[in-house]
Design a protein around this motif. Sequence first.
Motif, short mmCIF file in Angstrom:
data_model
loop_
_atom_site.label_atom_id
_atom_site.label_comp_id
_atom_site.label_asym_id
_atom_site.label_seq_id
_atom_site.Cartn_x
_atom_site.Cartn_y
_atom_site.Cartn_z
N ARG A 98 0.86 -1.20 0.00
CA ARG A 98 0.00 0.00 0.00
C ARG A 98 0.89 1.24 0.00
O ARG A 98 1.03 1.94 1.01
N PRO A 99 1.50 1.53 -1.11
CA PRO A 99 2.41 2.69 -1.16
C PRO A 99 1.71 4.01 -0.89
O PRO A 99 2.37 5.01 -0.58
N GLU A 100 0.37 4.03 -0.99
CA GLU A 100 -0.32 5.29 -0.74
C GLU A 100 -0.19 5.72 0.72
O GLU A 100 -0.26 6.91 1.03
N LEU A 101 -0.01 4.76 1.65
CA LEU A 101 0.21 5.12 3.04
C LEU A 101 1.49 5.92 3.19
O LEU A 101 1.55 6.91 3.93
N LEU A 102 2.53 5.49 2.50
CA LEU A 102 3.81 6.18 2.56
C LEU A 102 3.71 7.58 1.95
O LEU A 102 4.20 8.56 2.52
N SER A 103 3.04 7.67 0.82
CA SER A 103 2.91 8.97 0.17
C SER A 103 2.04 9.91 1.00
O SER A 103 2.32 11.12 1.08
N ARG A 104 1.00 9.40 1.65
CA ARG A 104 0.15 10.25 2.50
C ARG A 104 0.94 10.80 3.67
O ARG A 104 0.81 11.97 4.04
N ALA A 105 1.76 9.95 4.30
CA ALA A 105 2.55 10.40 5.44
C ALA A 105 3.56 11.46 5.02
O ALA A 105 3.76 12.47 5.72
N ARG A 106 4.20 11.27 3.89
CA ARG A 106 5.17 12.26 3.41
C ARG A 106 4.49 13.55 3.03
O ARG A 106 5.03 14.65 3.25
N ASP A 107 3.30 13.45 2.45
CA ASP A 107 2.55 14.66 2.12
C ASP A 107 2.22 15.47 3.37
O ASP A 107 2.23 16.71 3.35
N GLN A 108 1.91 14.75 4.48
CA GLN A 108 1.62 15.44 5.74
C GLN A 108 2.82 16.29 6.16
O GLN A 108 2.66 17.43 6.62
N PHE A 109 4.02 15.74 6.03
CA PHE A 109 5.22 16.48 6.43
C PHE A 109 5.46 17.67 5.51
O PHE A 109 5.82 18.76 5.96
N HIS A 110 5.27 17.47 4.22
CA HIS A 110 5.52 18.56 3.28
C HIS A 110 4.53 19.70 3.50
O HIS A 110 4.88 20.88 3.31
N ARG A 111 3.32 19.37 3.89
CA ARG A 111 2.28 20.39 4.04
C ARG A 111 2.27 21.04 5.42
O ARG A 111 1.96 22.22 5.57
N HIS A 112 2.58 20.25 6.47
CA HIS A 112 2.43 20.75 7.83
C HIS A 112 3.73 20.79 8.62
O HIS A 112 3.74 21.30 9.74
N GLY A 113 4.80 20.24 8.10
CA GLY A 113 6.06 20.22 8.84
C GLY A 113 5.95 19.39 10.10
O GLY A 113 5.35 18.31 10.12
N GLY A 114 6.53 19.89 11.21
CA GLY A 114 6.50 19.16 12.47
C GLY A 114 5.11 18.97 13.02
O GLY A 114 4.86 18.03 13.81
N LYS A 115 4.15 19.82 12.64
CA LYS A 115 2.78 19.66 13.11
C LYS A 115 2.16 18.35 12.64
O LYS A 115 1.17 17.89 13.23
N ALA A 116 2.72 17.76 11.59
CA ALA A 116 2.19 16.48 11.11
C ALA A 116 2.31 15.40 12.17
O ALA A 116 1.51 14.46 12.20
N ILE A 117 3.31 15.52 13.06
CA ILE A 117 3.47 14.54 14.14
C ILE A 117 2.29 14.61 15.09
O ILE A 117 1.77 13.59 15.55
N VAL A 118 1.84 15.84 15.38
CA VAL A 118 0.68 16.02 16.27
C VAL A 118 -0.59 15.55 15.57
O VAL A 118 -1.43 14.86 16.17
N ILE A 119 -0.75 15.91 14.30
CA ILE A 119 -1.96 15.53 13.56
C ILE A 119 -2.07 14.01 13.46
O ILE A 119 -3.13 13.42 13.70
N ALA A 120 -0.95 13.35 13.14
CA ALA A 120 -0.97 11.90 12.97
C ALA A 120 -1.27 11.18 14.28
O ALA A 120 -1.85 10.10 14.27
N ARG A 121 -0.88 11.74 15.41
CA ARG A 121 -1.14 11.12 16.71
C ARG A 121 -2.62 10.89 16.94
O ARG A 121 -3.03 9.95 17.62
N PHE A 122 -3.48 11.72 16.34
CA PHE A 122 -4.92 11.62 16.54
C PHE A 122 -5.65 11.02 15.34
O PHE A 122 -6.88 11.05 15.29
N ILE A 123 -4.90 10.48 14.38
CA ILE A 123 -5.49 9.80 13.22
C ILE A 123 -5.02 8.36 13.24
O ILE A 123 -3.83 8.08 13.06
#
Length: 660
Positions: A98-123
């Motif tokens: 499921r390479p889309e999981l990898l691309s979604r996670a990387r997109d989170q970092f590109h769009r939100h930076g370190g805040k992606a760590i906080v966002i992902a914690r609740f998803i």
Amino acid sequence: MGEQALGILTGLAETHPIWLVLLAFIVAFLESLAIVGILVPGIILLFIVGTLIGPEWTVFMACWLAASGGALLGDGLSFWLGWRYRARVPTLWPFSRRPELLSRARDQFHRHGGKAIVIARFIGPMRPIVPMIAGSMHVSNALFYRYAIPACIAWAPLYLLPGALFGASLELAAEFAGRLASLLAILVIGLWLLLWVTRQIYEFTARRSGWWLRSLIRWLRSHPRLGRLFGPLLEPGGREVLSVTLLGLLWLACLAVLLAVLLAAPFADTHWDADRQIASWAGSLRNHFADPVLAAIALATGSRAMLFLAGAFAVILLGLGRINATWHWAMAMIGGWFSGELLILLTGLMMERPEVMPSLGEVPFRPYLLACLVFGFFAVLLAKDLGARRRKWPYLATTLILGLSGFAHFYLGRASLPGLLAALALGLGWVAMIGIAYRQRASRRPHAPGLVLAFYGLALGAAVVNARSGLEALLEATELRPPAQSISRQAWQAGDWRKLPDRISSLGPFERHRFDLQLAAPMEAIEQALLAAGWQPVPEVRLGDLGSILIGRPDRAELPHLNKDFAGRPDDRMLRFDTQEGPVVLLRLWASGARLTPDGEPVWLGQVRAVEPGLFLGGLTRWYELGDRTDDAASILDRALPNWWQAAPEGGPRLYALPD
């Protein structure tokens, strides 16, 4: 064994909270660990941990810290694994499939930076993945932990607090509405887990079915006879090959379950009477608030409603010109029903049905079989008209409906577990077999939204009509009544008191739910004797009385005593005795159904407990039982009945009776 396990689990949580704290740490760690967290139902497990915490806020704080620490350790280890094996991350499962999981996670970092760590914690799906991706992307340790630490601290209570609030209210709900809280817990957690398992199985098989299909085709080609028989179903260019394969796997699984249930059912018929006992697992959940709701659900998926729904929907399909779908719908309904009747006849020859509720002896249970056929084949038919990404939703809806239906029939004591399992296996197995034929022959139609509205509209209409016409009759037929019996006074005193129930509920610790006494006398004589000794009747609770619970520390004379349910009925009488400086002594009495001969005195089952008000949930007030003062409470009752015959058999309840 289940009752003992539940008692042990509750006892450990109460006497050794350190194990609960350790469990919170382990669950949070596994939920946050790379890849492993995808497979762990952490939400459910942390909710259960929170439920066991109950009103103890010191334990809650310890579990909060432990869960936060476990989550941070899981994130940190995932972060290090991502940094250490950054070149291999795309080749690891599930990213390789499921390479889309990898691309979604990387997109989170590109769009939100370190805040992606906080966002992902609740998803949920991203929680165990993003820390590993952060490590593989060379995110600095300082940046990672700057966001991970507050995220873990804020995340833990969101998963623990709902369970803690629920667990803290269990005792209050147990008094006010019998086992209503336990019933809601079983329904919420059970259905949640059922839907989660169904979705995981569907997605797991959907992702791997291509490889399975290719392997199966190669194997069939090596067997000429089997290849000629099943090959046309699995031709590489054939229509709906994937769906046909999955339905075939479902058919094989259902066949195995059905055979196992039919082989085991003759050995279970001796326990059918226990399913109707007031102290059984189902009986322990009965309460007068939930009975009408679950009776309405049972009627909504009962035989009359399902026969109407099957016939009306066939007319709709015929009116739409879907001759092929109508033909397969009829085959699914008629063939499944006929197969069920043959099995009921066969099992009826091998096993006797209980007289009180003959439907307990139906293997398979007829109404549930019809529900499996109707809702199961509708899911197959609807999924055919949906896109690949939306095909799971009809199956999830069917899982939810069948889960509620099966639990309602079991709760009301209408069906045994073998009957429900046999109906589920036969119904879904037959649906899978007819579904294979349908998916091979049918073409996709653009009427999916209309079919959904028509089908569920008919189902809702049938449910309302059947509930209005049959609810009272079903409640009366399934009411749990203590068995009427006559016992001689001498036999009762000598040991026949053991024939009466020994506890209010089979759920939870025995000492909390055991009956402390049996009292043989007319209620008028009991009240007269106790009132003369200074006891006071407890008035019925009115809605306005519940407001005193919201006051921080109300006077104990104003705090209401809420009812407890036994076999779905609240206590028949409550009386209290106010000691001058000690706790209040509360006596609850329920009718046992037994009478002593020759004078016909009714025997009452009772609890006498010392109680005192206390805070829970941080600000509300309720009565708490003092387990170490039970003997003192019984002594006060002894002194109130000085001239009565009294006995205290070892290991049994105290016995009281009017003097000869």
